[in-house]
Enzyme design. Structure first.
Site, PDB file in Angstrom:
ATOM      1  CB  ILE A 211      45.813  56.631  60.020  1.00 40.41           C
ATOM      2  CG1 ILE A 211      44.420  56.685  60.662  1.00 40.41           C
ATOM      3  CG2 ILE A 211      46.673  55.585  60.715  1.00 40.41           C
ATOM      4  CD1 ILE A 211      43.585  55.461  60.391  1.00 40.41           C
ATOM      5  CB  CYS A 212      51.090  59.016  60.709  1.00 38.49           C
ATOM      6  SG  CYS A 212      52.809  59.149  60.164  1.00 38.49           S
ATOM      7  CG  MET A 213      49.527  53.408  60.378  1.00 33.28           C
ATOM      8  SD  MET A 213      48.072  52.341  60.575  1.00 33.28           S
ATOM      9  CE  MET A 213      48.621  50.842  59.774  1.00 33.28           C
TER      10      MET A 213
END
Length: 285
Positions: A211-213
């Site tokens: 997840i790109c957060m």
């Protein structure tokens, strides 16, 4: 002529005796007769030279020659204090100290690890209680192998006006399943979070379910973030990134891999630390 040479030889011997004290003790070469001996005696009387007394042995040598610590070593130990006395003592004295063994060197790290484990456990217990009291049943949690530090989290709701919600309805997907593992120094470091199922496309979900957060990175994390807050942010990013359930033949049933997710997340963190987390305009591609 012979008398002249004899006088010259006597003068030379006399000059050497007055210039170099070594000639007072050693025998000469060519002028070493009775006259040269008398000149050496006279030179010694005139200069008042006396043989030097042999110097006393140095303290270190005396201490080394005598068995036991001795007064010199005792004085040194007293000056150095208890630590110095142990270092300067013999094998018996060194064995009396704690030494740099694993037990003595790991007391502080062991206490720190125990403290961190207590902080992490208390925090996660509170998180579980808060999630269980949620009135909207936004998420639910199951412990993996009854481990408090490994959670499977079910995301039951996303924005009902989104295409992702429509996909969930059409495919009878009741929830999006994620895995969260909490490091030893949680909550001061973020959990590692990845999607398990279903297989998603877009929505900032990358290879392996990573997840790109930014808030999931050490740079963007805050100990004030709760699991509920992280999950709500993830649900919003899914909708913002136009996340969809994958329906492609052969790809939709392919499971996400933890190893691939970890590698992908590590790579994206390096990229964003270099270029920042600002999303470029659509016109820039």
């Amino acid at each position: 002529m012979a008398t002249l040479l004899r006088k010259i030889g006597l003068i030379r011997l006399h000059g050497r005796d007055t210039e170099d004290p070594k000639h007072h003790r050693g025998g000469g070469g060519g002028g070493g007769g009775p006259q040269s001996a008398s000149l050496r005696g006279k030179g010694g009387a005139k200069s008042g030279h006396k043989p030097a007394a042999p110097p006393p042995p140095p303290p270190a040598a005396a201490g080394a020659a005598s068995p036991g610590p001795g007064p010199a070593k005792g004085r040194r130990a007293a000056e150095l204090g208890p630590a110095g006395a142990a270092a300067a003592g013999g094998p018996r004295e060194r064995a009396a100290g704690p030494g740099p063994g694993p037990a003595g060197g790991s007391l502080v790290p062991a206490a720190r690890r125990e403290h961190c484990a207590q902080v992490r456990s208390r925090r996660l217990m509170k998180e579980l209680q808060d999630i269980a009291r949620l009135s909207d049943r936004f998420i639910s949690v199951e412990l993996v192998d009854e481990s408090l530090f490994d959670w499977n989290v079910k995301l039951h709701q996303v924005d009902k006006d989104s295409v992702l919600w429509q996909d969930m309805k059409e495919t009878n997907t009741e929830f999006i399943l994620l895995n969260l593992t909490f490091p030893d120094n949680f909550p001061f470091s973020p959990p590692f979070m990845r999607v398990l199922s279903p297989r998603l496309e877009n929505g900032y979900v990358l290879d392996g379910g990573a997840i790109c957060m930014e808030l999931l990175t050490p740079r963007g994390w805050s100990s004030a973030y709760t699991v509920e807050a992280v999950m709500r942010q993830f649900a919003a990013s899914l909708v913002k990134g136009q996340g969809r359930i994958c329906r492609k033949a052969g790809k939709s049933k392919k499971s996400f891999s933890r190893k691939e997710a970890e590698a992908t997340f590590k790579s994206l963190v390096k990229t964003h630390e270099k270029y920042g987390w600002v999303t470029p305009p659509v016109s820039d591609g």
